[in-house]
Write an enzyme that holds these catalytic residues in place. Structure first.
Site, short mmCIF file in Angstrom:
data_model
loop_
_atom_site.label_atom_id
_atom_site.label_comp_id
_atom_site.label_asym_id
_atom_site.label_seq_id
_atom_site.Cartn_x
_atom_site.Cartn_y
_atom_site.Cartn_z
N CYS A 102 20.26 -73.79 -15.05
CA CYS A 102 21.01 -73.24 -13.89
C CYS A 102 22.64 -73.51 -13.78
CB CYS A 102 20.32 -73.51 -12.60
SG CYS A 102 18.91 -72.38 -12.39
P1 NAD Z 1 11.93 -67.20 -17.19
O1 NAD Z 1 12.96 -67.18 -18.58
O2 NAD Z 1 11.28 -68.67 -17.02
O3 NAD Z 1 10.91 -66.15 -16.95
C1 NAD Z 1 11.31 -64.73 -16.95
C2 NAD Z 1 9.98 -63.98 -17.01
O4 NAD Z 1 10.32 -62.55 -17.10
C3 NAD Z 1 9.37 -64.15 -18.55
O5 NAD Z 1 8.12 -64.66 -18.05
C4 NAD Z 1 9.58 -62.69 -19.31
O6 NAD Z 1 8.45 -62.52 -20.03
C5 NAD Z 1 9.61 -61.89 -18.04
N1 NAD Z 1 10.33 -60.72 -18.29
C6 NAD Z 1 11.52 -60.33 -19.07
N2 NAD Z 1 11.73 -59.03 -19.26
C7 NAD Z 1 10.76 -58.40 -18.41
C8 NAD Z 1 10.34 -57.14 -18.40
N3 NAD Z 1 11.48 -55.90 -18.70
N4 NAD Z 1 9.51 -56.91 -17.49
C9 NAD Z 1 8.54 -57.96 -17.06
N5 NAD Z 1 8.68 -59.21 -17.25
C10 NAD Z 1 9.88 -59.45 -17.96
O7 NAD Z 1 13.01 -67.35 -16.19
P2 NAD Z 1 13.28 -68.16 -14.62
O8 NAD Z 1 13.81 -69.57 -14.86
O9 NAD Z 1 12.25 -67.88 -13.89
O10 NAD Z 1 14.65 -67.39 -14.00
C11 NAD Z 1 14.56 -66.21 -13.75
C12 NAD Z 1 16.08 -65.93 -13.00
O11 NAD Z 1 16.21 -66.77 -11.79
C13 NAD Z 1 17.23 -66.08 -13.75
O12 NAD Z 1 18.28 -65.42 -13.23
C14 NAD Z 1 17.54 -67.37 -13.36
O13 NAD Z 1 18.72 -67.61 -13.57
C15 NAD Z 1 17.28 -67.68 -11.94
N6 NAD Z 1 16.92 -68.61 -11.33
C16 NAD Z 1 16.35 -69.74 -11.92
C17 NAD Z 1 15.81 -71.03 -11.34
C18 NAD Z 1 15.26 -71.81 -12.35
O14 NAD Z 1 15.25 -73.05 -11.61
N7 NAD Z 1 14.57 -71.71 -13.20
C19 NAD Z 1 16.28 -71.07 -10.22
C20 NAD Z 1 16.94 -70.18 -9.34
C21 NAD Z 1 17.27 -68.97 -10.17
#
Ligand code: NAD
Length: 441
Positions: free
Chosen positions: A279
């Site tokens: 992040c």
């Molecule tokens: P991640 O990569 O762990 O998970 C994303 C998921 O989305 C995956 O399982 C993928 O298969 C799925 N996906 C992708 N395209 C898809 C589609 N078209 N339809 C359905 N599913 C689909 O991501 P994350 O770490 O959970 O982060 C998600 C968002 O949240 C990002 O924008 C990130 O910046 C934000 N965020 C993350 C955190 C963190 O700590 N990880 C904290 C706050 C915000």
């Protein structure tokens, strides 16, 4: 949330994307007794969720999924399962691009597929609110909203795009989701705000977070400002810490004193080798890059990143005060970007290992959980099965992650060929028999 209040009026909620954020959100809502469908394109994740298991390693998440799967939580790859959902959260990845801005391909694909599915088969006369959970910059959110508007303009289905940025931290995702400091709703209508408040009602009722209603782009900017501020705070204390080191002063004594000033606060004042993870680096770079595209050069945020990149090099410089790394056996303790996770994305150990390799050191690395991903990144270095194994015969040790077990190391240092320890996280006690260098103390 179990043991606390269930939601008074359960809602139909869909969560698209079952990664760190989406799984925590889906499980959290299911645990409040909302009727939740998790949608992911990854069949393995869907199967894992439906089997009552967590696809990711997060304290407390497995238990929630075990008790909600097949009840209030189901998972699918099929978007048509969202047609009766009042709220459709989108929590897919928004990765960084080469120029630092974010790639919204996955976010756009998921959002458009959700919109098209709802336009084609909505089962709700009162319409839907699609809520962007993914972190997306204000200009890219505005562009997405325009896309959605153009796709829904001819339809009589009422679809609003809202934003509800996520502030949880990996390693404490469930706790952060259940008890946030604030919940930010970026909305265009009172209806969307009221629906979102209904979804979060048990959290709002029991934990009293600040609930902020604003427009979607401002909500997205709040997320970036939050992370930019925290990242800058780390770089400021690291800058101060580097100065302290040059002056022979312990930066932790200084930090403790300035932390008593309520305007500064004691949080995020542990100087060291810098921030990593998925992040802070990504979000700060995105803000810099997209501000530049809008015509503003952000000097402080530039410096925040530059200083963060420099900290691992300072570890190596401290090492070089005592030994020439060429040909030396150097133990790297800690590979995860922080303790409690196996995530190595932007871990400060990566540039450190690169710097050591460049100087011809023979690197032996150890981490309690993050060895497998680092082995993929650096297959050519040696990995030990324990901290003791890494220290045995090493000429020096560099401590990169504040795992508790490193704090308990003691006689293990006696097995080093030359007991030089450079601590980047203030986790090792100074003791007789080792040459100890703290990064900022
Ligand atoms: P991640 O990569 O762990 O998970 C994303 C998921 O989305 C995956 O399982 C993928 O298969 C799925 N996906 C992708 N395209 C898809 C589609 N078209 N339809 C359905 N599913 C689909 O991501 P994350 O770490 O959970 O982060 C998600 C968002 O949240 C990002 O924008 C990130 O910046 C934000 N965020 C993350 C955190 C963190 O700590 N990880 C904290 C706050 C915000």
């Amino acid at each position: 949330m179990k043991g606390e209040e269930s939601v008074r009026t359960p809602m139909r909620i869909a969560v698209i994307g079952s990664g760190y954020v989406g799984t925590t959100l889906a499980a959290g809502f299911a645990d409040m007794n909302h009727d939740v469908t998790a949608v992911d394109i990854d069949e393995a994740i869907v199967k894992t969720l439906n089997a009552g298991e967590s696809p990711i390693h997060e304290p407390g998440l497995g238990g929630i999924i075990a008790r909600t799967a097949g009840e209030s939580l189901t998972a699918t790859t099929d978007y048509t399962a969202i047609t009766d959902a009042q709220l459709v959260f989108i929590a897919v990845q928004t990765p960084t691009t080469a120029d630092g801005s974010i790639n919204t391909d996955a976010l756009r694909a998921a959002t458009i597929e959700a919109v098209d599915t709802l336009v084609a088969g909505s089962e709700r006369p009162d319409g839907h609110v699609i809520v962007i959970k993914s972190t997306v910059t204000p200009p890219k959110l505005a562009a997405l909203r325009e896309d959605v508007e153009s796709r829904t303009s001819g339809s009589d289905i009422d679809i609003e795009l809202a934003s509800n940025p996520e502030f949880l931290r990996e390693g404490s995702a469930v706790a952060d989701f259940s008890a946030p400091d604030k919940i930010v709703f970026g909305i265009d209508s009172k209806r969307a705000g009221d629906w979102l408040e209904q979804a979060f009602e048990p959290i709002i009722a029991t934990k009293s977070p600040d609930v902020i209603r604003t427009d979607p782009e401002t909500a997205s900017m709040i997320k970036y400002a939050n992370n930019a501020f925290l990242a800058a705070k780390i770089s400021v204390i690291n800058d101060i810490g580097n100065i302290c080191k040059e002056f022979g002063i312990d930066a932790y004594v200084v930090a403790e004193a300035i932390g008593t000033d309520h305007r500064i606060s004691p949080e995020f004042l542990r100087s060291g080798v810098g921030f990593g993870g998925s992040c802070f680096p990504k979000d700060v770079r995105a803000l810099i890059a997209e501000a530049a595209q809008a015509g503003y050069h952000a000097p402080l945020l530039d410096a925040t990143v530059e200083l963060n990149e420099e900290q691992p090099t300072r570890m190596v410089s401290l090492l070089e005060k005592h030994l020439n790394p060429a040909g030396a056996r150097v133990a790297v303790l800690g590979l995860a970007f922080k303790p409690g996770t196996d995530d190595i994305r932007n871990s400060r150990s990566i540039p450190l290992i690169e710097a050591l390799k460049k100087r011809g050191a023979q690197v032996v690395a150890y981490d309690p959980v993050a060895t497998p991903p680092m082995r993929e990144r650096f297959p050519e270095i040696e990995y030990a099965n324990s901290a003791a194994g890494a220290l045995d015969g090493a000429d020096a040790a560099l401590v990169m992650t504040a795992w508790d077990e490193f704090g308990a190391l003691d006689t293990e240092f006696d097995t080093m060929t030359r007991p030089i320890v450079v601590d980047g996280r203030r986790i090792i006690e100074r003791r007789d028999g080792i040459t100890y260098e703290g990064l900022t103390w």
